[in-house]
Design an enzyme around this catalytic site. Structure first.
Site, PDB file in Angstrom:
ATOM      1  N   HIS A   1       1.540   3.922  -4.644  1.00  0.00           N
ATOM      2  CA  HIS A   1       0.786   5.089  -5.120  1.00  0.00           C
ATOM      3  C   HIS A   1       1.534   5.704  -6.300  1.00  0.00           C
ATOM      4  CE1 HIS A   1      -2.386   7.914  -4.366  1.00  0.00           C
ATOM      5  NE2 HIS A   1      -1.563   8.925  -4.261  1.00  0.00           N
TER       6      HIS A   1
ATOM      7  N   SER B   1      -4.237  10.113  -7.820  1.00  0.00           N
ATOM      8  CA  SER B   1      -4.390  10.588  -6.449  1.00  0.00           C
ATOM      9  C   SER B   1      -5.432  11.722  -6.396  1.00  0.00           C
ATOM     10  CB  SER B   1      -3.025  11.007  -5.907  1.00  0.00           C
ATOM     11  OG  SER B   1      -3.066  11.130  -4.520  1.00  0.00           O
TER      12      SER B   1
ATOM     13  N   ASP C   1      -1.298  -0.026  -2.762  1.00  0.00           N
ATOM     14  CA  ASP C   1      -1.445   1.398  -2.462  1.00  0.00           C
ATOM     15  C   ASP C   1      -2.028   1.562  -1.058  1.00  0.00           C
ATOM     16  OD1 ASP C   1      -1.862   4.115  -2.396  1.00  0.00           O
ATOM     17  OD2 ASP C   1      -2.666   4.223  -4.438  1.00  0.00           O
TER      18      ASP C   1
END
Lengths: 802, 802
Positions: free
Chosen positions: B522, B371, B491
């Site tokens: 995610h 991320s 995601d």
């Protein structure tokens, strides 16, 4: 947030100074300093990141003394210490945040709001500084641990690891400090010999015990033990459990009148042979790297407790069969305590006959653990075994009949429809994990399980010899150890009746006991941010197992209850259910507290359209919604009057019901609800910080948790419930006569409650038959008729709040 | 379950023997033994619990050799070694269970089913035994780790901790073994000086870096670094983020024609002063106890990597402001690498001017993290900084415009409606955690955030200078390090377009690259049971940072994709989207692959009844269900033909649409779905074993996880989607003319896919306007008309399976 601490003990100034000096937090000379300089010195000593002047300077420069001033600036002005400055810094040391948790212009308001222990003074003296600092060290912060534990987990006290063993543990405010090096723990395995042969091989069963003890025991320190009896610890057979799960879509049937049948189960025998002793070893020869653990034990491990786990008979590396809570299993756990206390033999392995003693143990043992683990702690306590000084019995079963049965019915633990004693045995019988061992025992175990299936008797659901053998209440009077009970008021797995019965019995026994009721389901509470549960245990066991004179039993509440309305609110009480009785009589659709209501009756039919029935079997929430929220044909809903005050409702609600079934068998269920829109607490505690609670320095971590208010408003909450077979109105072990349409009087005790009903809400009682989440589901076409005029609901204790 | 291992390298017999000897698992003399005796000896050496003969005896007695025989019995019969006996024991060593995972009568069938690496021989020689044993040690078992890692975490190799530093690390099959004592790790803090002043105080920003390195570095070992740039690491301001979140219930409006406006943001300046150097220290003066970590780093730490974390500018204990991914933030992370490589200054604290060097580092750095963390790794890679040899870029943003915007629209990351660059800054600006520091910077930061709010421009959603400054794609050509990409095909937070653009660009650059696409959202994938991701990283970084010659880039797949139909199935591919193009033309309610369809049109209106609108805003799942499952008025649903083969659909689906809005502004959204009943994989990986994956001996643990098939059948799954402002049909930064009812041609690229469509399912394309989960929600009364005859859908690559 709110700080709830019940483990802080009153300490004399002399003792405070002594403890601080022992921890190198206070020097002899310090008391010669001015209060402000003294405080600055105390602060400096706890800056764990660096003791370099530049780093300390930076730290003070980054602490806020007032809305416009850093602590560095404040010190430079050489001002006298005030409540304001002491506590605005204290808040920051406890990780509270300016602007969010407190207003730097008014820190004292936050002290109140947070319920933070404090000392205020008009003029601060040196002794005031030491006293307030001491209290601050004992105070819990935003991260769910006391300041001193926070400092410990930052490494401030690693120097204590090197202290001579006999100087340990170090005590601070009655609680043991984490001064035992977790990286030096000794891990060993022994095999304890029991006096029984539960797998019929002629030999006394050996049970494996896994031990973690501080290295200081090698230097002469004798330590007490936190022992967890966990049949799960050597692995579980989840797939097998799934396969063994019973089909609950079964019709009820008529039971022949009389005492319930008791098919025989296979009982363990006395061993023909004991292991021959061939010598003795001082150290174990077998070790292990990791075992599934309870974080409370890990918290205790660095505080000087040896931790012992055993899975008992019928598990990997032990002998015997899995017997689901009978005294064969219980005695295999008791044997471990007897060994720890020096009253029983253990060996270094399963065949060489080399004996080993628990020479490192001071002979004092506490049992810990939740659910099956807490159950076995309770059960072992009923043996009165020497050496067992205390148990912390969490979410524990006190009679297995109340776990898998109820009033002559098969009733599942919530969420586990179709589970039964035999299923749990299949799940825990981890001798499967040693394939050749299992191959040798498989046939016998299958015969044993088959006999258990007959003995547990899912046909009638009645109480019989099998359940009596797993009913510890019969032996409550033998309990000699002190007891701390923890139970969730929303625990639908091990239901609250289990703890209520234990609590009630203990009131008549000469042992200390404490009860904690929380708003959780079937959970541990040692990582709650709002409650100092671990510290309570630390204080309590310090007295019970180390002989500290902390007056722990007077300090700790007798009954501590988490409020179901306001988050993070824990209130001490003197008892569970003494108080003013409340009785409701039944009208057609309502309950009234005035007086008996003239003749009226209601009826409902338990049969559902097959599609709907099927849907509800897999979506129990839908059934529950329909049951409560609609004017349906399969229940009677009785609304109580709207509460005009906040009221505490306590004890075991009792329903008296005059009822008839259209067939010569039948069951009645009831739910009691808190009815009214509210933001209620979340069902499960919410994660605040994953691994956010260190249990020592570079040691294990727990997930910091707390109940919060749900974002959504909910219209009601089930607070209690019960189920009964109409044929068991005279006892779970007595099947009474019943004819179709025969009106009978039943008394149905619901699960005990401790519930805060807010003003504007009302109670709702729902009477029905099939409970899709717990009972058998026969989808039988039975009509039940209730003589409402001769029925009532009683709640033993009501207390009006504010 | 299924074993998927891509990190095993071919090793010569000589090398295998050498590695086994080095690990004390094989003795010179062993090869003189008969195969069976040799095998018995090898087995004995890995019994970690005890080396006592009685314990070894018991172990063999409990291992199953055949349905009726223990290994003890089998050894007593002095039989020749066979595939059968070797692998029935191998299965047990890897924790597979007889009866459950394999049939002891036919272990070889299980070897196949489990996809387990193996060697079969008609007649086993000594060398065969060693070779098969070596392979077995490299093989992963039921608990998600290789046998050798399992033994390591049981403590078998703690003797390696004492090896001379320069003999380390120890390599086994190209991967570094956990031979670094985690209890001796050195934890230190340094402050790296940057060349920028992002908080306008005239001084070069210092950024804090936290280092964990093996004690062996004190004895002369120079180690590489796994560096994670995490703005979250010094704490987050969740409450502030909540408050700053934007209201998304806003109407779209007409944009003036032309290039998008670019309001100025406050840009960091060059510093007037650098810190004066007052000396140099060899060791840091500041330490720390714990920092939020990535378990992959912890896995690497005991394998000889120093681990470095920095939160960069604008975080606790660092200077500067939080700038949300611009090159000021990126350069603050790059500075840490420059320091590690010896090209930049760092200090022991923030004021004394004592310099410190990374003398313990071999100058080679890899960046890790998911991320925002992976984003910064990608961004730093685009600087081409010396010393950065590799990045593992997981779920990384490659252009922030694609995170918070799309084709001229404000489009939220899935699950984070109302978030934007300024909100993320508020959340990560952890200088708040030092109250006095925050008090000094608060005013400036507020002005900065205000300027950012203007510059990010939620009014138009168009691409401007602000987003260009956060678009790393512009600089992809400067990437010099090797890249491993990991991204979830599901995601919806950092959408797959981000990795697709990076992957595509890397194909034209002279760097090694690998892509792993999984079925998660995610998430991290290093604790999956079915995939040897950590070992892949171990192998890869061994080559990149230690200079091992393991041919890792040839061994590891170029593109590795988890199948969305069959659990635990990972397939290597050569590329993402090369193949046969598929084009669908549109009929009234369907898509056809034959040819353009004669004139037809459809229309939908975006306005909802206010109650329904409100309900959907808080229950996006209900909107989604309504959108797909009903013949509604607010979308056009086009069903593709039923697939007559299993087909792989790959690449970026492109929609050509001729469309008009009834107003002079408008947006079109599209979803592409896999339509057909199926048990699909769970949305999130399921927990198999909490803390079930040890990362070393007495070190940290991860939660073992895996996707499973959902119990319920679901009718469809959204596999791709896209959104576009009709005024941005010529580019996100170019606002084009639009009149009410003007038909315009738009090209809308959807999120890239790699999807297995099973036989009997079909594609479903839904065209609509407001996406309740991602776009602004104006509930505007706009009617959209689509000229279906002049519209189409193209999928770049289709591959027919079986």
């Amino acid at each position: 947030m709110k700080i709830n601490q019940f483990s802080i003990i009153k300490t004399s100034p002399q003792q405070e100074e002594k403890e601080l000096q022992q921890l190198h937090l206070l020097d002899q000379g310090d008391l010669q300093l001015e209060p402000t300089a003294l405080w600055q010195k105390l602060l400096t000593r706890v800056h764990t990141a660096s003791q370099e002047p530049a780093a300390i300077h930076q730290w003070f420069y980054d602490l806020l003394a007032s809305p416009q001033q850093s602590l560095e600036d404040w010190f430079s002005q050489r001002q006298p210490l005030t409540d304001q400055i002491f506590y605005v810094i204290a808040l920051q040391l406890l990780h509270f945040e300016a602007g969010l948790d407190f207003d730097p212009a008014d820190p004292l308001a936050a002290i109140n709001k947070l319920n933070m222990p404090h000392r205020f003074h008009d003029q601060w003296t040196n002794h005031d500084v030491v006293d307030a600092w001491y209290l601050l060290l004992a105070t819990r912060g935003k991260n769910g641990q006391s300041f001193i534990d926070d400092l410990t987990s930052q490494g401030l006290f690693t120097w204590t690891y090197q202290l001579p063993a006999k100087q340990k543990p170090l005590w601070f405010n009655g609680k043991s400090l984490a001064c035992f090096d977790p990286h030096k723990f000794i891990r060993e395995v022994v095999y304890v010999e029991t006096d029984q042969d539960s797998d019929f091989d002629g030999k006394a069963d050996l049970v494996k015990a896994e031990i973690v003890r501080p290295a200081d025991t090698e230097d002469g320190l004798k330590v007490p033990v936190a022992f967890t009896a966990s049949p799960y610890n050597e692995g579980t057979n989840d797939k097998w459990g799934e396969i063994a799960t019973h089909d609950v879509n079964q019709k009820l049937s008529h039971k022949p009148e009389g005492k319930a049948q008791s098919p025989d189960e296979m009982m363990p025998q006395l061993p023909q042979n004991h292991q021959k002793v061939n010598g003795e070893a001082h150290e174990a020869s077998e070790t292990f790297s990791e075992t599934p653990g309870y974080t409370l034990n890990s918290y205790l491990a660095v505080r000087g407790y040896a931790i012992v786990y055993s899975a008992g008979i019928g598990t990997r590396d032990s002998d015997g069969l899995l017997t689901c809570g009978d005294y064969a299993q219980v005695n295999s756990m008791k044997a471990v305590i007897e060994w720890l206390h020096g009253d029983r033999k253990a060996f270094t392995d399963r065949s060489s006959g080399i004996q080993i003693k628990a020479w490192w143990c001071n002979g004092n043992v506490a049992m810990t653990g939740r659910s099956y683990l807490g159950t076995l702690a309770t059960a072992v306590a009923t043996t009165g075994v020497t050496g067992l000084k205390a148990i912390i019995s969490e979410a524990a079963i006190s009679s297995w009949y109340d776990y898998y049965r109820e009033n002559g019915l098969v009733v599942a633990p919530g969420g586990f429809q179709g589970e039964d004693a035999d299923v749990l045995c299949d799940e825990c019988f981890s001798r499967t994990k040693r394939a050749a061992d299992y191959q040798r025992i498989e046939g016998l175990n299958s015969r044993y399980i088959k006999a258990m299936q007959a003995a547990e008797d899912r046909e009638t659901g009645s109480y019989n010899k099998f359940w009596a053998a797993r009913n510890y209440r019969i032996n409550f009077e033998h309990i000699k150890c002190d007891v701390m009970m923890v139970h969730g008021l929303n625990d639908w797995n091990v239901k609250p009746v289990n703890v209520k019965r234990l609590y009630d019995a203990l009131q008549g026994l000469p042992v200390a006991n404490h009860l904690i009721l929380h708003q959780g389901q079937h959970i541990y509470i040692n990582a709650f941010r709002s409650l100092d549960f671990s510290e309570m245990v630390n204080l309590w066991l310090g007295e019970k197992l180390w002989g500290q004179h902390s007056h722990a039993d007077e300090v700790l509440p007798r009954v501590l209850v988490q409020d179901n309305v306001t988050p993070e609110t824990w209130t001490p009480y003197q008892n569970w259910s003494r108080g003013q009785k409340l009785q409701y009589f039944f009208n057609k659709h309502s309950m009234v507290d005035t007086d008996a209501v003239p003749d009226n009756s209601g009826s409902f039919n338990d049969h559902q359209d097959p599609a709907r029935f099927k849907q509800w079997c897999s979506h129990i929430d839908q059934w529950q919604r329909e049951l409560v929220s609609t004017d349906n044909k399969f229940s009677i809903r009785l609304f109580g009057p709207t509460a005009d005050h906040d009221t505490l409702l306590r004890g075991t609600p009792m329903i008296n019901l005059r009822v008839a079934s259209s067939k010569n068998y039948g069951m009645v269920s009831a739910q009691l609800l808190d009815f009214g829109d509210a933001h209620r607490l979340t069902i499960s505690p919410q994660l605040i910080n994953q691994n956010g609670l260190p249990l020592g320095y570079q040691w294990k971590y727990d997930n910091l948790r707390e109940f919060k208010l749900q974002k959504a408003v909910t219209p009601y909450k089930v607070i209690s419930y019960g189920h009964i077979n109409l044929q068991n109105r005279h006892g779970a072990g007595v099947n009474s006569k019943l004819e179709a349409k025969q009106m009978v009087d039943i008394k149905l005790p619901l699960q005990p409650i401790f519930h805060h009903l807010v003003k504007g809400h009302s109670l709702l009682l729902v009477i029905f038959s099939t409970d899709f989440g717990m009972t058998l589901r026969g989808n039988d076409d039975i009509t039940y008729t209730v003589d409402l005029g001769n029925s009532s609901l009683t709640i033993p204790s009501t207390v009006q709040l504010n």
